[in-house]
Design a protein around this motif. Structure first.
Motif, PDB file in Angstrom:
ATOM      1  N   UNK A 138      24.853 -17.814   8.744  1.00 52.26           N
ATOM      2  CA  UNK A 138      23.405 -17.444   8.290  1.00 52.26           C
ATOM      3  C   UNK A 138      22.519 -18.955   8.284  1.00 52.26           C
ATOM      4  N   UNK A 139      23.126 -19.919   8.738  1.00 54.57           N
ATOM      5  CA  UNK A 139      22.203 -21.219   8.789  1.00 54.57           C
ATOM      6  C   UNK A 139      21.416 -20.926  10.029  1.00 54.57           C
ATOM      7  N   UNK A 140      20.221 -21.701   9.774  1.00 54.86           N
ATOM      8  CA  UNK A 140      19.174 -21.613  11.047  1.00 54.86           C
ATOM      9  C   UNK A 140      19.355 -22.969  12.154  1.00 54.86           C
ATOM     10  N   UNK A 141      20.247 -23.656  11.727  1.00 51.59           N
ATOM     11  CA  UNK A 141      20.530 -24.628  12.597  1.00 51.59           C
ATOM     12  C   UNK A 141      21.277 -24.158  13.942  1.00 51.59           C
ATOM     13  N   UNK A 142      22.287 -23.264  13.741  1.00 54.86           N
ATOM     14  CA  UNK A 142      22.945 -22.648  14.928  1.00 54.86           C
ATOM     15  C   UNK A 142      21.740 -21.905  15.809  1.00 54.86           C
ATOM     16  N   UNK A 143      20.632 -21.220  15.205  1.00 46.72           N
ATOM     17  CA  UNK A 143      19.722 -20.430  15.760  1.00 46.72           C
ATOM     18  C   UNK A 143      18.987 -21.461  16.513  1.00 46.72           C
ATOM     19  N   UNK A 144      18.685 -22.788  16.021  1.00 47.86           N
ATOM     20  CA  UNK A 144      18.030 -23.706  16.750  1.00 47.86           C
ATOM     21  C   UNK A 144      18.787 -24.311  17.884  1.00 47.86           C
ATOM     22  N   UNK A 145      20.052 -24.271  17.693  1.00 50.53           N
ATOM     23  CA  UNK A 145      20.724 -24.482  18.905  1.00 50.53           C
ATOM     24  C   UNK A 145      20.627 -23.526  20.175  1.00 50.53           C
ATOM     25  N   UNK A 146      20.601 -22.454  19.808  1.00 49.31           N
ATOM     26  CA  UNK A 146      20.341 -21.380  20.956  1.00 49.31           C
ATOM     27  C   UNK A 146      18.928 -21.427  21.425  1.00 49.31           C
ATOM     28  N   UNK A 147      18.237 -21.641  20.453  1.00 48.30           N
ATOM     29  CA  UNK A 147      16.877 -21.618  21.252  1.00 48.30           C
ATOM     30  C   UNK A 147      16.682 -22.854  22.142  1.00 48.30           C
ATOM     31  N   UNK A 148      17.145 -24.035  21.805  1.00 44.34           N
ATOM     32  CA  UNK A 148      17.077 -25.494  22.441  1.00 44.34           C
ATOM     33  C   UNK A 148      17.860 -25.155  23.816  1.00 44.34           C
ATOM     34  N   UNK A 149      19.038 -24.234  23.738  1.00 41.95           N
ATOM     35  CA  UNK A 149      19.947 -24.167  24.861  1.00 41.95           C
ATOM     36  C   UNK A 149      19.318 -23.106  25.877  1.00 41.95           C
ATOM     37  N   UNK A 150      18.656 -22.233  25.301  1.00 41.39           N
ATOM     38  CA  UNK A 150      18.217 -21.072  26.076  1.00 41.39           C
ATOM     39  C   UNK A 150      16.787 -21.856  27.042  1.00 41.39           C
ATOM     40  N   UNK A 151      16.095 -22.554  26.434  1.00 42.98           N
ATOM     41  CA  UNK A 151      15.076 -23.394  27.203  1.00 42.98           C
ATOM     42  C   UNK A 151      15.515 -24.263  28.152  1.00 42.98           C
ATOM     43  N   UNK A 152      16.713 -25.055  27.841  1.00 48.82           N
ATOM     44  CA  UNK A 152      17.573 -26.025  28.772  1.00 48.82           C
ATOM     45  C   UNK A 152      17.910 -25.084  30.005  1.00 48.82           C
ATOM     46  N   UNK A 153      18.284 -24.012  29.579  1.00 53.12           N
ATOM     47  CA  UNK A 153      18.905 -23.130  30.776  1.00 53.12           C
ATOM     48  C   UNK A 153      17.818 -22.757  31.525  1.00 53.12           C
ATOM     49  N   UNK A 154      16.599 -22.425  31.070  1.00 56.74           N
ATOM     50  CA  UNK A 154      15.741 -21.954  32.034  1.00 56.74           C
ATOM     51  C   UNK A 154      15.010 -23.112  32.739  1.00 56.74           C
ATOM     52  N   UNK A 155      14.967 -24.276  32.001  1.00 56.78           N
ATOM     53  CA  UNK A 155      14.587 -25.544  32.923  1.00 56.78           C
ATOM     54  C   UNK A 155      15.215 -25.865  34.218  1.00 56.78           C
ATOM     55  N   UNK A 156      16.563 -25.656  33.889  1.00 55.02           N
ATOM     56  CA  UNK A 156      17.311 -25.823  35.110  1.00 55.02           C
ATOM     57  C   UNK A 156      17.396 -24.711  36.141  1.00 55.02           C
ATOM     58  N   UNK A 157      17.329 -23.715  35.730  1.00 51.28           N
ATOM     59  CA  UNK A 157      17.103 -22.296  36.692  1.00 51.28           C
ATOM     60  C   UNK A 157      15.667 -22.335  37.358  1.00 51.28           C
TER      61      UNK A 157
END
Length: 394
Positions: A196-215
């Protein structure tokens, strides 16, 4: 899940659309240096692609603040002020890379920019508060202020330089970082189902943005590349990847009774997704220092150079390293979900190395085919009839 997909799509679209004006700007200011001896491209190509990536990242972060689920996670305070931290640290690292790509910069000055960017993350609360360890190993180990600062900055500097070192072929760094981010994203989504921690959701958000930058950048950067990301982009990608690894490492407190492998996966995953760039970085440092050179002295001894020397084309070399990174990173994530014994981790490494060797076999087979061909031609030459069959046009 839909919010993360939207983040990736918005970031990719903005990055893709910003590349042409950034390319024109790079050509106008002369950020397209002459081809060096160690380079693999043949004509001067503009750098500064990282400027488009930074624009995509800013758009993704703004979009994240407007979404109910992701916006609540990044503003919860568990990871500090995520948006300001990434914009400030990313802005500094992009400025450092821009000056280096345009005017050239001493390695120590770049190193100072990397350390300062890591320090900004720590200042805004994006640091490593503890190390997750199994109960049999003493349990989770908290870090004091000084130690968490040092470790966070160390991770940032190492990952930035690993990405920068592997950026030597068209599309290589963007593809490898994108695959690493995808593996981290997959793990964070699975872990978020039970945490339930929000840190893992931040990880998901940062990696989603990172994936978009690469694509968004890859269509312009894949061989033959129209633009390079330069240090501007490589260091920015490294910064975001390091940020995701810092947040995922301390996403969930380990509890008794959990299989050792999933418990320590937050420590293993950063190594898994970065194993190829890290291996290249370590070998480069050893190679250069043993020759009495600076660890930052450029050369032609990187893994991608070796694949080219084996006879692989640029595209095949890049695809080989894509496949190797994908197989290794996602095998680790898959094993963690299944809760397998820890012994399978070194076995996975051996399997990944075997796959890398097998990837080089087509070149071996082509040599064997060439040998058989020359033997066949020699046999034909020994026979007058066969010689006429070979030389007579159809």
């Amino acid at each position: 899940m839909k919010e993360y997909l939207l983040l990736a799509l918005v970031t990719a679209a903005v990055t893709y659309l910003l590349v042409p004006p950034v390319r024109a700007f790079a050509l106008r200011i002369g950020a397209a240096p002459e081809v060096r001896e160690r380079d693999v491209h043949k004509v001067p190509t503009p750098r500064l692609g990282g400027l488009a990536m930074f624009g995509g990242m800013a758009a993704g972060l703004f979009m994240a603040t407007q979404l109910p689920h992701v916006g609540g996670a990044i503003s919860s305070g568990q990871t500090g002020n995520t948006v300001i931290a990434l914009l400030a640290a990313g802005g500094l690292i992009v400025l450092t890379g821009f000056l280096d790509d345009w005017l050239g910069m001493d390695a120590l000055v770049k190193f100072g920019g990397q350390v300062a960017s890591g320090g900004i993350l720590v200042y805004f609360g994006m640091n490593l508060p503890f190390l997750p360890l199994p109960q049999s190993w003493g349990g989770s180990t908290g870090l004091d202020g000084n130690l968490r600062t040092v470790l966070t900055i160390l991770i940032v500097v190492v990952v930035i330089n690993a990405v920068n070192f592997v950026d030597g072929l068209d599309g290589l760094a963007a593809g490898i970082v994108g695959i690493a981010a995808l593996a981290t994203f997959a793990y964070s989504i699975v872990l978020s189902q039970t945490s339930s921690g929000s840190r893992i959701n931040v990880t998901a958000a940062v990696t989603a943005i990172l994936i978009g930058m690469c694509l968004g950048f890859l269509p312009h950067n894949f061989n033959p590349a129209k633009i390079f990301m330069g240090d501007t982009g490589a260091m920015l990608l490294g910064l975001l990847l390091a940020t995701s690894l810092v947040t995922v490492t301390s996403s969930v407190e380990p509890v008794a009774g959990i299989n050792k492998f999933p418990v320590i996966l937050p420590l293993v995953l950063p190594i898994a997704v970065m194993v190829l760039p890290l291996a290249d970085l370590i070998m480069a440092v050893v190679r250069r220092t043993s020759a009495g050179l600076s660890p930052f002295h450029p050369d032609r001894g990187h893994l991608h150079h070796r694949l080219l020397d084996l006879g692989h084309s640029q595209r095949r070399s890049v695809l080989i390293m894509y496949a190797w990174t994908f197989l290794f990173a996602f095998t680790i994530v898959g094993l963690s979900i299944g809760g397998v014994p820890l012994i399978l981790f070194p076995l996975t490494i051996l399997l990944a190395v075997a796959v890398l060797v097998l990837m080089a076999l087509p070149k071996l087979r082509s040599r064997q085919d060439a040998t058989r061909y020359h033997r066949s031609v020699g046999a034909h030459a020994a026979s007058p009839t066969r010689h006429r069959d070979v030389t007579t046009p159809r």
